[in-house]
Design an enzyme around this catalytic site. Structure first.
Site, PDB file in Angstrom:
ATOM      1  N   PHE A 173      46.551  -6.293  13.403  1.00  0.00           N
ATOM      2  CA  PHE A 173      47.828  -6.298  14.123  1.00  0.00           C
ATOM      3  C   PHE A 173      48.329  -7.731  14.215  1.00  0.00           C
ATOM      4  CE2 PHE A 173      50.663  -6.602  17.737  1.00  0.00           C
ATOM      5  CZ  PHE A 173      51.505  -5.523  17.536  1.00  0.00           C
ATOM      6  N   ASP A 228      44.941 -15.694  13.262  1.00  0.00           N
ATOM      7  CA  ASP A 228      45.751 -15.157  14.355  1.00  0.00           C
ATOM      8  C   ASP A 228      44.893 -15.127  15.617  1.00  0.00           C
ATOM      9  OD1 ASP A 228      47.097 -13.634  16.222  1.00  0.00           O
ATOM     10  OD2 ASP A 228      47.818 -12.138  14.795  1.00  0.00           O
ATOM     11  N   LYS A 279      50.065 -15.077  23.853  1.00  0.00           N
ATOM     12  CA  LYS A 279      49.472 -14.365  24.994  1.00  0.00           C
ATOM     13  C   LYS A 279      48.936 -15.253  26.137  1.00  0.00           C
ATOM     14  CE  LYS A 279      48.837  -9.757  23.196  1.00  0.00           C
ATOM     15  NZ  LYS A 279      48.870  -9.542  21.749  1.00  0.00           N
TER      16      LYS A 279
HETATM   17  C1  LIG Z   1      49.849  -9.365  20.686  1.00  0.00           C
HETATM   18  C2  LIG Z   1      49.516  -9.821  19.334  1.00  0.00           C
HETATM   19  C3  LIG Z   1      50.511 -10.197  18.419  1.00  0.00           C
HETATM   20  C4  LIG Z   1      51.974 -10.091  18.715  1.00  0.00           C
HETATM   21  O1  LIG Z   1      52.344 -10.864  19.813  1.00  0.00           O
HETATM   22  P1  LIG Z   1      53.750 -10.569  20.543  1.00  0.00           P
HETATM   23  O2  LIG Z   1      53.825 -11.652  21.583  1.00  0.00           O
HETATM   24  O3  LIG Z   1      53.656  -9.198  21.118  1.00  0.00           O
HETATM   25  O4  LIG Z   1      54.818 -10.670  19.526  1.00  0.00           O
HETATM   26  C5  LIG Z   1      50.098 -10.651  17.172  1.00  0.00           C
HETATM   27  N1  LIG Z   1      48.808 -10.737  16.849  1.00  0.00           N
HETATM   28  C6  LIG Z   1      47.818 -10.393  17.712  1.00  0.00           C
HETATM   29  C7  LIG Z   1      46.398 -10.537  17.306  1.00  0.00           C
HETATM   30  C8  LIG Z   1      48.144  -9.904  18.974  1.00  0.00           C
HETATM   31  O5  LIG Z   1      47.171  -9.528  19.808  1.00  0.00           O
END
Ligand SMILES: *Cc1c(COP(=O)(O)O)cnc(C)c1O
Length: 386
Positions: free
Chosen positions: A128, A212, A241
């Site tokens: 994701f 990421d 986050k």
């Molecule tokens: C939450 C998340 C995203 C996306 O972040 P948003 O602030 O919702 O756009 C991308 N990669 C990972 C691993 C995430 O947990």
């Protein structure tokens, strides 16, 4: 009109109806509009690093909004530069691009990859990376992508094995983008040794390794960033986050030559790195450091794992520090979440057979004990139903 009716008729239908309307938070607790209190072991999906209404965050944001909230990127500000210095010191990176969300940090990473002049990007199946068109293109969940095709071309979703990486890597690949722990997939760890092997392979082929760390960063796994537990240096990391503790902010941090790829005028954001969001992130990261919350994430994470390992329905435990995935023996995750809420505990089900636990990094003895008692009750209730 009830809040449920209002939500169903006023909000875009892109999200399911929430189970609760929350009105207030303090420390590790939130309250709903019926006055019920919950122990919050989701923390806004690993966002509220310091819990709710932490005085250090409240004070920093209040002062900054009363001083200078926003000026555009035509001007530098002290909070922005202080945040850049801090992120580089904590990560070992060389340059930072500031934005407002995780997806935007990934978009910046995609633009960085394009600047190599190579066409392809590799990402992992079941990953994701966000919901914007670029970040969605990288996301390895076909059910999220299908309704929005065509997406970006030249993206290949590969298995999370070194064999598959070896098969797909080559001179036409610009970057490999990976989560160190797949959070949205249910907190799934990479195979042992994957990151070190991926670093070796990407370096050999001149491919950027972009990690990421949006969910795993900001101390969540017991180090500032998860990659630091694997003895590697990436070319870039995306963070968001937990960095802002609830104030929206994201960043792409680049290392070495990758930090020089973007040139003047090639990327930007109106809000990105504004003094208000930067002051929030400075306060959150400063408090994580001051209060020793990396160590707390490791210690509390181990306590929680030890306590829930033998509970009903628990098949396996995944993740690191205070990002914990509980694999269930049966696909009853939504029943566990409901049973937890009924006894005043918020946890989350990223899929039918996984529970995600991601409390504030500030939890202490009392919160751990209350969590174990409530989670035991919820698992027992869900295992006895049906
Ligand atoms: C939450 C998340 C995203 C996306 O972040 P948003 O602030 O919702 O756009 C991308 N990669 C990972 C691993 C995430 O947990």
């Amino acid at each position: 009109m009830t809040w449920q009716e209002q939500y169903s008729t006023r909000m875009m239908k892109s999200a399911a109806l929430p189970s609760l309307e929350l009105v207030r938070g303090e420390g590790c607790y939130v309250w709903d509009s019926d006055g019920n209190k919950y122990l919050d072991f989701l923390a806004g999906i690993a966002v509220n690093s310091l819990g709710h209404a932490h005085p250090v965050l409240v004070d920093a944001v209040s002062r900054q909004v009363a001083t200078l909230a926003h000026v555009s990127n035509y001007f530098a500000t002290p909070p922005q530069l202080q945040l850049a210095e801090r992120l580089l010191r904590l990560s070992g990176g060389d340059r930072v691009f500031l934005c407002n969300s995780g997806a935007e940090a990934i978009e910046a990473a995609i633009k960085l990859a394009r600047r190599t002049g190579r066409p392809k990007i590799l990402s992992l199946m079941n990953s994701f990376h966000g919901r914007t068109m670029g970040s969605l293109s990288l996301t390895g969940k076909p059910q999220l992508r299908e309704s929005f095709e065509p997406l970006l071309p030249n993206i290949e979703h590969i298995n999370s094995t070194i064999d598959d990486l070896e098969r797909h890597i080559g001179p036409d690949v610009a970057a490999l983008v990976i989560e160190p722990i797949k959070g949205e997939a249910g907190v799934i760890d990479l195979p042992e040794g994957y990151l070190a092997a991926a670093r070796e392979l990407t370096s050999r082929h001149g491919v950027l390794l972009i990690i990421d760390e949006i969910q795993t960063g900001a101390g969540r796994t017991g180090s500032w960033f998860a990659f630091q537990q694997h003895g590697i240096v990436p070319d870039a990391i995306a963070v968001a986050k937990g960095i802002g503790g609830g104030v929206p902010i994201g960043a792409l941090i680049a290392f070495g030559p990758a930090a020089e790829l973007l040139t003047a005028g090639q990327h930007g954001s109106t809000f990105g790195g504004n003094p208000l969001a930067s002051a929030a992130a400075n306060a959150v990261l400063g408090e994580i450091e001051r209060a020793g919350l990396l160590q707390n994430a490791t210690t509390r994470g181990a306590e929680i794992r030890a306590a829930i390992a033998g509970l009903p329905l628990v098949a396996e435990l995944r993740g690191r520090g205070l990002l914990i995935g509980v694999g269930l023996q049966k696909p009853v995750a939504s029943a566990v979440v409901a049973a937890a809420a009924a006894v005043g505990l918020i946890v989350n089900a990223p899929n039918d057979s996984s529970i995600r636990i991601a409390p504030p990094l500030t939890i202490g003895d009392a919160e751990v004990a209350e969590f174990i008692q409530k989670f035991t009750t919820a698992l027992t209730a869900a295992s006895e139903a049906k």
